[in-house]
Design a protein around this motif. Sequence first.
Motif, PDB file in Angstrom:
ATOM      1  N   MET A 294       8.394   7.730  33.715  1.00  0.00           N
ATOM      2  CA  MET A 294       8.386   9.106  33.201  1.00  0.00           C
ATOM      3  C   MET A 294       7.708   9.282  31.833  1.00  0.00           C
ATOM      4  SD  MET A 294       9.309  12.070  34.321  1.00  0.00           S
ATOM      5  CE  MET A 294      10.768  12.208  35.361  1.00  0.00           C
ATOM      6  N   PRO A 295       7.962   8.385  30.845  1.00  0.00           N
ATOM      7  CA  PRO A 295       7.357   8.615  29.524  1.00  0.00           C
ATOM      8  C   PRO A 295       5.827   8.724  29.558  1.00  0.00           C
ATOM      9  CG  PRO A 295       9.009   6.892  29.382  1.00  0.00           C
ATOM     10  CD  PRO A 295       8.846   7.215  30.845  1.00  0.00           C
ATOM     11  N   VAL A 296       5.168   8.039  30.515  1.00  0.00           N
ATOM     12  CA  VAL A 296       3.698   8.102  30.540  1.00  0.00           C
ATOM     13  C   VAL A 296       3.165   8.981  31.668  1.00  0.00           C
ATOM     14  CG1 VAL A 296       3.398   5.862  29.423  1.00  0.00           C
ATOM     15  CG2 VAL A 296       3.467   5.985  31.904  1.00  0.00           C
ATOM     16  N   THR A 297       4.029   9.426  32.590  1.00  0.00           N
ATOM     17  CA  THR A 297       3.528  10.194  33.745  1.00  0.00           C
ATOM     18  C   THR A 297       4.145  11.583  33.806  1.00  0.00           C
ATOM     19  OG1 THR A 297       5.241   9.140  35.022  1.00  0.00           O
ATOM     20  CG2 THR A 297       3.024   8.268  35.308  1.00  0.00           C
ATOM     21  N   ARG A 298       4.724  12.025  32.682  1.00  0.00           N
ATOM     22  CA  ARG A 298       5.448  13.305  32.690  1.00  0.00           C
ATOM     23  C   ARG A 298       4.605  14.430  33.300  1.00  0.00           C
ATOM     24  NH1 ARG A 298      10.123  14.460  30.678  1.00  0.00           N
ATOM     25  NH2 ARG A 298      10.290  12.470  29.578  1.00  0.00           N
ATOM     26  N   ASP A 299       3.346  14.527  32.882  1.00  0.00           N
ATOM     27  CA  ASP A 299       2.510  15.637  33.359  1.00  0.00           C
ATOM     28  C   ASP A 299       2.190  15.504  34.840  1.00  0.00           C
ATOM     29  OD1 ASP A 299       2.594  16.539  30.816  1.00  0.00           O
ATOM     30  OD2 ASP A 299       0.520  15.969  30.301  1.00  0.00           O
TER      31      ASP A 299
END
Length: 375
Positions: A294-299
């Motif tokens: 999640m921290p790097v793929t939120r968008d």
Amino acid sequence: MNFDFISPGRLLVQQGASQQLPSFAREMQAQSILLISDPGLAALGMLDDVKASFQQQGIALTCFTDVTADPSDTVVLNAVQAAQACSADMIIGFGGGSPMDVAKLVAILHHPANTQALEDLYGIGMVQGSRLPLILVPTTAGTGSEATPIAIITTGATTKSGVVAPQLLPDMAVLDATLTVGLPAAVTAATGVDAMVHAIEAYTSRHKKNPLSDLLAREALSIMSRHIRTATHQGHDLVAREQMLFGAHLAGQAFTNAPVAAVHALAYPLGGHFGVPHGLSNALVLPEVVRFNMPVTRDLYADIAPLLGSEPELDVALSTLIEELELPSTLREVGVTEKDLPMLASDAMLQQRLLTNNPRDVSESDALAIYQQVY
Ligand SMILES: [Zn+2]
């Protein structure tokens, strides 16, 4: 924009299309066909209609039905022998991922000009020659193997090797939903979630992600999230079955061109050590890997979460779906004990081929933490 996209030569989506296999064989000028399948499908009588249709057309068909789940190199070599014995000039893979993967390799190894042994093929782009005409007919909506240039073979007690080469893509993929209506609910659910994982991991793949794989991944997720519950709980619903087969195929095309990652890397040891089926192992680790990424793929996750319903967070949407499908959601439910977790984490690290595609780096301690959360 800069990308290279590969897919099967021809796709036919039609209920009952497996009855036309003799016509396709004739079009490809084949005279002796080897159909590769598994004992379960043979016992269910699912090959009977196909055999009858070849008999009616007067085309020689031999069935090799000894493909086991997670097939070994021995199974592949036995199938090659069967191809030699009937002088096969065309191969049909009929079944789930295992028979289709074996069929791809037999089509390479039994080609008259082939000089390579099976072990020469392992790796990426190692296949040198061509292959026999090849048609793939999936009977589960999951692996998408009919759309991928990949074959996975068990080469040791718990180790697997992959052959990845464009020659493994079939001349034709036939999606006949009538073949999938008899699948039990648990298999439909697990294989369906696996196909959704293919779409999610393709959409967030660190390598080769491209506009066409994105488009396919989004459409695959949209289709499957609308139909997976009906296909699971009302298995006779042909519309839902056909949509799942089509969705899984699109997801297969997506991850052929934007490869899968940590969900698959962490799922493989569960199959290797505990015999957990591929789809279920993926479903087990999926929500937690999504949470980790999640921290790097939120968008990116925010793009696709709406395709699954009204829940804005992808990991929550997936956990809810897995619960609604009545799949197990903890490792202890599939026989894993707490002391096994470090071994699973160290084994997952062997899957660098997949981990390198993950949007966030995964260390051994990260993998252990994920398994502990799922335990
Ligand atoms: Zn998979």
